[in-house]
Design an enzyme around this catalytic site. Structure first.
Site, PDB file in Angstrom:
ATOM      1  N   LYS A  94       0.816  -1.222   0.000  1.00  0.00           N
ATOM      2  CA  LYS A  94       0.000   0.000   0.000  1.00  0.00           C
ATOM      3  C   LYS A  94       0.849   1.273   0.000  1.00  0.00           C
ATOM      4  O   LYS A  94       0.453   2.300  -0.522  1.00  0.00           O
ATOM      5  CB  LYS A  94      -0.953   0.013   1.196  1.00  0.00           C
ATOM      6  CG  LYS A  94      -2.108  -0.957   1.036  1.00  0.00           C
ATOM      7  CD  LYS A  94      -3.174  -0.729   2.099  1.00  0.00           C
ATOM      8  CE  LYS A  94      -4.437  -1.511   1.801  1.00  0.00           C
ATOM      9  NZ  LYS A  94      -4.295  -2.973   2.038  1.00  0.00           N
ATOM     10  N   GLU A 116     -10.077   7.313   3.616  1.00  0.00           N
ATOM     11  CA  GLU A 116     -10.987   6.482   4.424  1.00  0.00           C
ATOM     12  C   GLU A 116     -10.334   5.129   4.553  1.00  0.00           C
ATOM     13  O   GLU A 116      -9.517   4.732   3.711  1.00  0.00           O
ATOM     14  CB  GLU A 116     -12.358   6.471   3.849  1.00  0.00           C
ATOM     15  CG  GLU A 116     -12.810   5.833   2.586  1.00  0.00           C
ATOM     16  CD  GLU A 116     -11.928   5.457   1.457  1.00  0.00           C
ATOM     17  OE1 GLU A 116     -11.331   4.366   1.555  1.00  0.00           O
ATOM     18  OE2 GLU A 116     -11.898   6.157   0.453  1.00  0.00           O
ATOM     19  N   SER A 389       1.927  -9.742  -0.937  1.00  0.00           N
ATOM     20  CA  SER A 389       1.576  -8.321  -0.813  1.00  0.00           C
ATOM     21  C   SER A 389       1.861  -7.733   0.564  1.00  0.00           C
ATOM     22  O   SER A 389       2.052  -6.524   0.695  1.00  0.00           O
ATOM     23  CB  SER A 389       0.104  -8.113  -1.171  1.00  0.00           C
ATOM     24  OG  SER A 389      -0.726  -8.905  -0.339  1.00  0.00           O
TER      25      SER A 389
HETATM   26  C1  LIG Z   1      -5.064  -3.973   1.485  1.00  0.00           C
HETATM   27  C2  LIG Z   1      -4.321  -5.201   1.190  1.00  0.00           C
HETATM   28  C3  LIG Z   1      -4.660  -6.043   0.097  1.00  0.00           C
HETATM   29  C4  LIG Z   1      -5.867  -5.819  -0.775  1.00  0.00           C
HETATM   30  O1  LIG Z   1      -5.856  -4.664  -1.548  1.00  0.00           O
HETATM   31  P1  LIG Z   1      -5.576  -4.663  -3.118  1.00  0.00           P
HETATM   32  O2  LIG Z   1      -5.919  -3.280  -3.542  1.00  0.00           O
HETATM   33  O3  LIG Z   1      -6.451  -5.696  -3.752  1.00  0.00           O
HETATM   34  O4  LIG Z   1      -4.148  -4.989  -3.304  1.00  0.00           O
HETATM   35  C5  LIG Z   1      -3.865  -7.146  -0.158  1.00  0.00           C
HETATM   36  N1  LIG Z   1      -2.798  -7.443   0.614  1.00  0.00           N
HETATM   37  C6  LIG Z   1      -2.461  -6.685   1.672  1.00  0.00           C
HETATM   38  C7  LIG Z   1      -1.270  -7.086   2.493  1.00  0.00           C
HETATM   39  C8  LIG Z   1      -3.196  -5.547   2.000  1.00  0.00           C
HETATM   40  O5  LIG Z   1      -2.849  -4.808   3.067  1.00  0.00           O
END
Ligand SMILES: *Cc1c(COP(=O)(O)O)cnc(C)c1O
Length: 403
Positions: A94, A116, A389
């Site tokens: 993010k 938000e 992610s």
């Molecule tokens: C917020 C989040 C997501 C989901 O958001 P996307 O916009 O689909 O990437 C995925 N993985 C993590 C670790 C997150 O914090």
């Protein structure tokens, strides 16, 4: 199949029939201002250099592309590489988007950013970047979510952000979105609205995709260097869709690279039990095109068009709509979407912890679960990149109840 990657979205912000700009009249001018400011920034070498240096020195880019030897051996299927977005500052992808948009806000002369947040992850990333850039930061959050995510509320406040509790409606994310929109309409001259995923009205889905596409740009170069060819598969989890499109985008023109987005299958296929918007073929019900948060895309909704409640063990995937570019990629068959259950994601998190010494966020544990489900059907000489992610520290309470 070949896709004219650079041509989407079109001038009206459309990905095929999806996307666009469904907003009140008062927001049209601010969105146009944002669109032209972004076009200028994109073409400006100084802006790009500033972005690159902050991604490197503040966030920790480039992230490694790691060969997962023990996971590969354990699954006995394709060879697996992990793109380690979990190693970034604040622990997830993010921050890439927040740095990009934070710099854009500063460039536009807006000294106040608003956001938000549901689980608080996007709020924390926004507050982090605002502190680094000396911008005032206000984060809207439903009071129900504030109760559930106390630690993130504390983090944001420690970083100097004001967290405004929203008492309206179900006191969760969609109520916080309404309140943030109201703030933006009122204070648009001084205020930048920092959106957290590839959602919202044009040009947000494109801006967020561009800032996240650094993931795939790096991964593509790292993979070519390691293997001398392109990967066969990309796997990523899909909430709003930003980490997945961030990985996929640079490979869209490579017809041989298959892409799999994994959504939250929750605890069942009935409406209300999951957050799978593009997995109707797998029996998940309730999604059809509609407008949410200013964009036309697949939305989980009841028969009479009310936004449905959703469920996922993973807060980051628990959202009723999906980025419009994914809807378009799904329609064209360029990317494939599937969903896995809460339990499968928990199992996958434990598997990764024990084979690779990495505790993943429950979001990307879904991507791994999707890969595990499929692994036996993929040849051993094929190679997969899985987007990790985020890290799992934030999910310890849930994981400890399970293990
Ligand atoms: C917020 C989040 C997501 C989901 O958001 P996307 O916009 O689909 O990437 C995925 N993985 C993590 C670790 C997150 O914090």
């Amino acid at each position: 199949m070949s896709i004219a990657v650079q041509s989407v979205p079109d001038a009206r912000g459309r990905f095929g029939p999806y996307g666009g700009r469904y907003v009140p009249e008062t927001l049209v001018a601010p969105l146009e201002e944002l669109e032209s400011a972004y076009a200028e920034a994109r073409a400006d070498k100084d802006f790009q250099a500033e972005l690159e240096s902050m991604l490197r020195d503040f966030a920790g880019r480039p992230t490694p592309l790691q060969f997962a030897a023990r996971l590969t051996e354990h699954l006995g299927g394709p060879r697996i590489y992990l793109k380690r977005e979990d190693l970034l500052h604040t622990g997830a992808h993010k921050i890439n988007n927040c740095i990009g948009q934070g710099l854009l806000a500063a460039r536009m002369g807006k000294r106040r950013v608003i956001a938000e947040t549901g689980a608080g992850q996007h709020g924390v990333a926004t507050a982090t970047v605002a502190a680094r850039l000396g911008l005032e930061c206000v984060v809207y959050m439903g009071t129900e979510d504030m109760d559930r995510q106390r630690l993130n509320v504390f983090r944001m406040r420690l970083l100097g952000a004001e967290v405004v509790g929203v008492e309206a409606g179900s006191r969760t994310l969609k109520d916080a979105i309404n309140e943030a929109m109201r703030d933006w309409v009122t204070n648009v001259r001084t205020t930048y609205y920092l959106l957290g995923s590839v959602l919202g009205a044009h040009p947000y889905p494109r801006i967020v995709r561009d800032f996240q596409s650094v993931i795939g740009r790096e991964a593509r170069a790292q993979f070519l260097k390691a293997e001398g060819r392109l990967p066969d598969f990309l796997f990523a989890c899909v909430g709003g869709g930003s980490n997945s499109i961030g990985l996929f985008y640079e490979f869209l023109g490579d017809a041989g690279v298959k892409m799999v987005g994994v959504e939250a299958g929750g605890r069942g296929t009935r409406l209300g039990e999951h957050a799978a918007r593009l997995a109707a073929a797998r029996g998940f019900s309730g999604a059809r095109p509609g407008v949410l948060q200013g964009t036309y895309t697949y939305v989980l909704q009841t028969g009479d068009g009310q936004i449905a409640t959703t469920h996922s063990i993973s807060a980051g995937l628990d959202y009723p709509a999906i980025g419009p570019e994914h809807a378009w990629l799904a329609d064209q068959g360029r990317a494939e979407y599937t969903a896995v259950s809460d339990d499968a994601a928990l199992d996958a998190a434990r598997t990764l912890a024990r084979t690779e010494g990495i505790i993943p966020a429950l979001e990307c544990a879904h991507a791994l679960a999707g890969l595990i489900e499929r692994a036996a059907k993929i040849n051993r000489d094929q190679i997969v990149i899985l987007n990790l992610s985020g890290r799992g520290d934030k999910d310890m309470e849930i994981l400890s109840r399970y293990v």
